[in-house]
Design an enzyme around this catalytic site. Sequence first.
Site, PDB file in Angstrom:
ATOM      1  N   PHE A  17       1.055  -1.087   0.252  1.00 12.32           N
ATOM      2  CA  PHE A  17      -0.274  -0.285   0.346  1.00 12.32           C
ATOM      3  C   PHE A  17       0.977   1.134  -0.195  1.00 12.32           C
ATOM      4  O   PHE A  17       0.409   2.259  -0.717  1.00 12.32           O
ATOM      5  CB  PHE A  17      -0.584   0.252   1.154  1.00 12.32           C
ATOM      6  CG  PHE A  17      -1.979  -0.847   1.498  1.00 12.32           C
ATOM      7  CD1 PHE A  17      -2.791  -0.597  -0.161  1.00 12.32           C
ATOM      8  CD2 PHE A  17      -2.678  -1.777   2.347  1.00 12.32           C
ATOM      9  CE1 PHE A  17      -3.895  -1.314   0.084  1.00 12.32           C
ATOM     10  CE2 PHE A  17      -3.175  -2.770   2.183  1.00 12.32           C
ATOM     11  CZ  PHE A  17      -4.086  -2.285   1.156  1.00 12.32           C
ATOM     12  N   GLY A  83       8.207  -4.514   4.006  1.00  7.53           N
ATOM     13  CA  GLY A  83       7.720  -4.604   5.416  1.00  7.53           C
ATOM     14  C   GLY A  83       6.665  -5.112   5.603  1.00  7.53           C
ATOM     15  O   GLY A  83       5.741  -5.379   4.891  1.00  7.53           O
ATOM     16  N   ARG A  92       3.320   0.206  16.213  1.00  4.53           N
ATOM     17  CA  ARG A  92       4.577   0.235  14.889  1.00  4.53           C
ATOM     18  C   ARG A  92       6.041  -1.117  15.859  1.00  4.53           C
ATOM     19  O   ARG A  92       6.657  -1.496  14.988  1.00  4.53           O
ATOM     20  CB  ARG A  92       5.229   1.333  14.997  1.00  4.53           C
ATOM     21  CG  ARG A  92       4.160   1.955  13.992  1.00  4.53           C
ATOM     22  CD  ARG A  92       4.213   3.947  13.782  1.00  4.53           C
ATOM     23  NE  ARG A  92       3.649   4.770  13.232  1.00  4.53           N
ATOM     24  CZ  ARG A  92       2.371   5.380  14.090  1.00  4.53           C
ATOM     25  NH1 ARG A  92       2.690   5.076  15.016  1.00  4.53           N
ATOM     26  NH2 ARG A  92       1.741   5.974  13.659  1.00  4.53           N
ATOM     27  N   ASP A 127      12.229   4.345  13.327  1.00  6.78           N
ATOM     28  CA  ASP A 127      13.177   5.051  13.782  1.00  6.78           C
ATOM     29  C   ASP A 127      13.653   3.347  14.462  1.00  6.78           C
ATOM     30  O   ASP A 127      15.922   3.386  13.848  1.00  6.78           O
ATOM     31  CB  ASP A 127      12.503   5.494  15.668  1.00  6.78           C
ATOM     32  CG  ASP A 127      11.939   7.031  14.795  1.00  6.78           C
ATOM     33  OD1 ASP A 127      12.272   8.028  14.650  1.00  6.78           O
ATOM     34  OD2 ASP A 127      10.536   6.513  15.745  1.00  6.78           O
ATOM     35  N   ASP A 152       3.343  13.107  11.260  1.00  6.57           N
ATOM     36  CA  ASP A 152       2.725  12.870  12.394  1.00  6.57           C
ATOM     37  C   ASP A 152       3.272  14.754  12.404  1.00  6.57           C
ATOM     38  O   ASP A 152       2.062  15.267  13.402  1.00  6.57           O
ATOM     39  CB  ASP A 152       3.811  12.804  13.429  1.00  6.57           C
ATOM     40  CG  ASP A 152       4.069  11.042  13.673  1.00  6.57           C
ATOM     41  OD1 ASP A 152       3.193  10.120  14.412  1.00  6.57           O
ATOM     42  OD2 ASP A 152       5.164  10.748  12.862  1.00  6.57           O
ATOM     43  N   ARG A 155      -0.042  15.670  10.737  1.00  5.43           N
ATOM     44  CA  ARG A 155      -0.866  15.378  11.317  1.00  5.43           C
ATOM     45  C   ARG A 155      -1.168  17.046  12.403  1.00  5.43           C
ATOM     46  O   ARG A 155      -2.504  17.309  12.815  1.00  5.43           O
ATOM     47  CB  ARG A 155      -0.979  14.442  11.767  1.00  5.43           C
ATOM     48  CG  ARG A 155      -0.878  13.332  10.855  1.00  5.43           C
ATOM     49  CD  ARG A 155      -0.657  11.451  11.920  1.00  5.43           C
ATOM     50  NE  ARG A 155      -1.269  10.033  10.545  1.00  5.43           N
ATOM     51  CZ  ARG A 155      -1.012   9.592  10.838  1.00  5.43           C
ATOM     52  NH1 ARG A 155       0.255   9.104  11.816  1.00  5.43           N
ATOM     53  NH2 ARG A 155      -0.693   8.431   9.628  1.00  5.43           N
ATOM     54  N   HIS A 179       8.456   8.057  16.249  1.00  5.86           N
ATOM     55  CA  HIS A 179       7.628   8.319  15.485  1.00  5.86           C
ATOM     56  C   HIS A 179       6.323   6.931  15.411  1.00  5.86           C
ATOM     57  O   HIS A 179       6.398   5.369  15.618  1.00  5.86           O
ATOM     58  CB  HIS A 179       7.576   7.821  14.080  1.00  5.86           C
ATOM     59  CG  HIS A 179       6.345   7.200  13.022  1.00  5.86           C
ATOM     60  ND1 HIS A 179       5.274   8.179  13.113  1.00  5.86           N
ATOM     61  CD2 HIS A 179       6.166   6.233  12.535  1.00  5.86           C
ATOM     62  CE1 HIS A 179       4.718   7.966  11.909  1.00  5.86           C
ATOM     63  NE2 HIS A 179       4.914   6.232  11.179  1.00  5.86           N
TER      64      HIS A 179
END
Length: 317
Positions: A17, A83, A92, A127, A152, A155, A179
Amino acid sequence: MSQSVNARKVAIVGCGFVGSAAAFTLMQSKLFSEMVLLDANTEKAEGEAMDIAHGISFAGQMKIYAGGYDDIADAAVIVVTAGANQKPNETRLDLVHKNVNIFKSIIPEIAKRDFKGILLIVANPVDILTYVAVKLSGLPENRVIGSGTVLDTARLKYALSEHLEVDSRNVHSFIIGEHGDSEIAAWSSANVSGVPLNTFCEMRGHFNHEKSMEAIAEKVKNSAYEIISKKHATYYGVAMAVKRICECIVRDEKSILPVSSMMHGNYGIDDISLSMPGIVGANGIETLIPISLDETETAKLQESARMLKEIAAGLDL
């Protein structure tokens, strides 16, 4: 064999995606004249390349094709999105070991072709994976950067612009640190066109600062979880963040973005990658910018780094 850099060429490793959305966004950006897509599933890469290429006549001439590691070695920027996807109720950091193992098969293949461009890590946890890419590639640290908290921060600017009814481009604020769940809204340095944030809030009729800042920071931190719960993946926002970072590199803009990079003593943090504002240009990240943080923000940043270092220490690199 030494490779020269084709300044108008970008490569994307991983056609899920995020990779596909990034490819589509970069095609429309006209930043590059050549784009190579690479995926473990060769047919997926070929299909995405064909689908995107069929829109070239609406956007401008560009060569788009699927290829292998030899085809991407001279790219100005290699964007690594490969990934496992983050699933509902998964953080995450839950992705660490799966994606580190994937990186062990990708990064050495890039490094052994004497890659001279910029390695842009987008896969999560970004990170940790930026740190892993630095260690596995042996590339100069300035040329290995992560997308970090660029999204972020966007956002946060969006949330503040909605709250204050002002153009988000006039909001100057950063999300820093991981993150992820330990990210920090750097309220101490936030302003709207030079006006301190609390002062501007009061100009717009908002006075309950602490409660509003807490609510906005939580909303930003949980944005990805909310999107994933509704549509199972996030990709448009991060694709636009990838385009923005690539703009800074290709045009040598020297813009300040909160990308993920290695820390060496900044704010008492050493030998780990996390997201802090830095000057981004043709050579990757030039220098970090020491923004103002209060004691609480600094302590939270150090705690975020400590948590990431603990995870990194448990990796077999």
